[in-house]
Design an enzyme around this catalytic site. Sequence first.
Site, PDB file in Angstrom:
ATOM      1  N   ASP A 105       3.425  -3.877   8.011  1.00  0.00           N
ATOM      2  CA  ASP A 105       2.158  -3.152   7.903  1.00  0.00           C
ATOM      3  C   ASP A 105       1.042  -4.181   8.070  1.00  0.00           C
ATOM      4  OD1 ASP A 105      -0.162  -1.883   7.200  1.00  0.00           O
ATOM      5  OD2 ASP A 105       0.551  -1.134   5.264  1.00  0.00           O
ATOM      6  N   HIS A 110       0.865  -1.177   0.000  1.00  0.00           N
ATOM      7  CA  HIS A 110       0.000   0.000   0.000  1.00  0.00           C
ATOM      8  C   HIS A 110       0.912   1.241   0.000  1.00  0.00           C
ATOM      9  CE1 HIS A 110      -2.752   2.978   1.792  1.00  0.00           C
ATOM     10  NE2 HIS A 110      -3.748   2.170   1.510  1.00  0.00           N
ATOM     11  N   GLN A 145      -4.236  -4.934   7.221  1.00  0.00           N
ATOM     12  CA  GLN A 145      -5.233  -5.896   6.719  1.00  0.00           C
ATOM     13  C   GLN A 145      -5.140  -7.227   7.463  1.00  0.00           C
ATOM     14  OE1 GLN A 145      -7.523  -5.131   4.503  1.00  0.00           O
ATOM     15  NE2 GLN A 145      -6.728  -3.176   3.806  1.00  0.00           N
TER      16      GLN A 145
END
Lengths: 411, 154
Positions: free
Chosen positions: A202, A122, A205
């Site tokens: 990260d 992302h 999600q």
Amino acid sequence: MTIDVPTIRKDFPTLAREVHDTRLVYLDSAASSQTPRAVLDVMDEYYERYRSNVHRGVYRLAEEATDLFEGARHKVAAFTNAPVEGTIFTKNSTEAINLVAYSYVRRRLGEGDVLLTTHMEHHANIVPWLHAQQDLGFEIRYIPLTEDGRLDMDAVPALLDDGRVSFLAVSHVSNVLGTINDVKTLAAQARDANPGCRVLVDGSQAVPHLAVDFRDLGVDFYAFTGHKMCGPTGVGVLLGRPEVLETMPPFLTGGEMILDVRLDGVTWNELPHKFEAGTMMIAEVGGLGAACDYLTGIGMDAIREHEKQLTAKALDALAGLDDVTVHGPTDVEVRGGAVSFAVDGVHPHDIGAMLDQEGVCVRVGHHCAKPLMRVLGVNATARASFYLYNDADDLPPLVRGIERARDFFAR
Amino acid sequence: MSLEDLYQEIILDHYRKPKNRAPELADEDVHVHHSNPLCGDEMDLRIAVADGKLDGVVFDGEGCSISQASASAMTQAVKGRELDDVLALTEDFRLMMHGDEPSRPDDLQDGIAFQGVAKFPVRVKCALLGWMAVKDAIETYQSGDATHSVTHGE
């Protein structure tokens, strides 16, 4: 393990509404999830009963507000098996990653260093590195993808071989492809090649959909956001290993993050407060704590199992449609519930508009992952994403809308 | 206002059988590239100018039905017009997208079919993409340049 979706749906006020005279089918939780009543109640109670600032007051309301705020920190730490002093509140994942970019990467990396990331990130996990690279001149390498949208683990040894990779930034679960990455193995490989290498994951999600164990992953930093995990907008989290955080200067400076201020100097506050400057988003932090309670009550393993089964059904349904291609892995063991797809001859924007008429909310566009769009050779995709409140009843409207778009535009 | 109104026959015809869609233009004077990163739309537009008039205009690229169809209808409406007249017509179309009645409905030709798009705010920028590109191409020509690239924000 099963979960009772009709009962769960009743917890989410938004899901009771209709759009275009039809039942709302919310398939965009990868962008932002809905909020259960239990989370809304905690935030309302703060504003209605004990609104005040935290950490400073000696009166009853301020104690209650502090209990809400610090209690939420304990809940988030327990939810992710992270140390409490390494659980830092930020406004979102982006700010959490920027904290690391400014207080670690920009202080430690320079010419001759390599930052390793992947083709599926992302923008939140690419742009801070590209920006830092402009100032510092380190090299950025990318782990490529396999045909079916997984990280090409065979390519990793050669990328690490020269021992110059001093930072690894990788997503736990892809927001476009759904791929679940083996970040634990990657972190170990990166440290084998260079013991000083730090690893940031990260997890935006991942935390909403899987049981995440920060200590077990063996990474240095782990970022995620509240609004994708049944929490409110405006609050995110950076988990960090305290021994690494201790060596880092603060990111934002001002009130609350100091122990002492003299005219000739400052003493930073202890962890985690050193990284929380100014009055924080108290209600939202409380809401995030309530979201952890809510998800724990249902069970993260049960949620993962439910999404696995539903994603398998969705992949089957899409595979049965002519002219529809799914991006990303088809094996639900290695993917989450974000399903990107293309329909031959129909632009994702038009698919989204048709699906809206069926009451179906999907995300269309580049999903803040333009480098990945270029790897896939597309400008945009349509993405349906599933969560604990979706079930097989949500699939027929999705299929109907896709068929309608295909027949309407591509005939 | 339903989705069928948004995608009425004229618009779908332009989407399925676009006019003046080509990757090259003989006697090209200006080439502009416009992108709409939010939706991933990309458009290349080329113009040829002769005697102060828009002698040729072609577009190419990728985008949703509204953006592609609107560009197609635009090329038909502007071809052969004086450059300043194209700019004036573009302004008429732009105001129509913001809810105004067009003052030159006949001159907009099939462009008038996009009037209903004004009721779908998220699609307005799609319908405007081709028109903004031709406006930019003319202004680029008038400033003496041959290429220009624009990235549209939200």
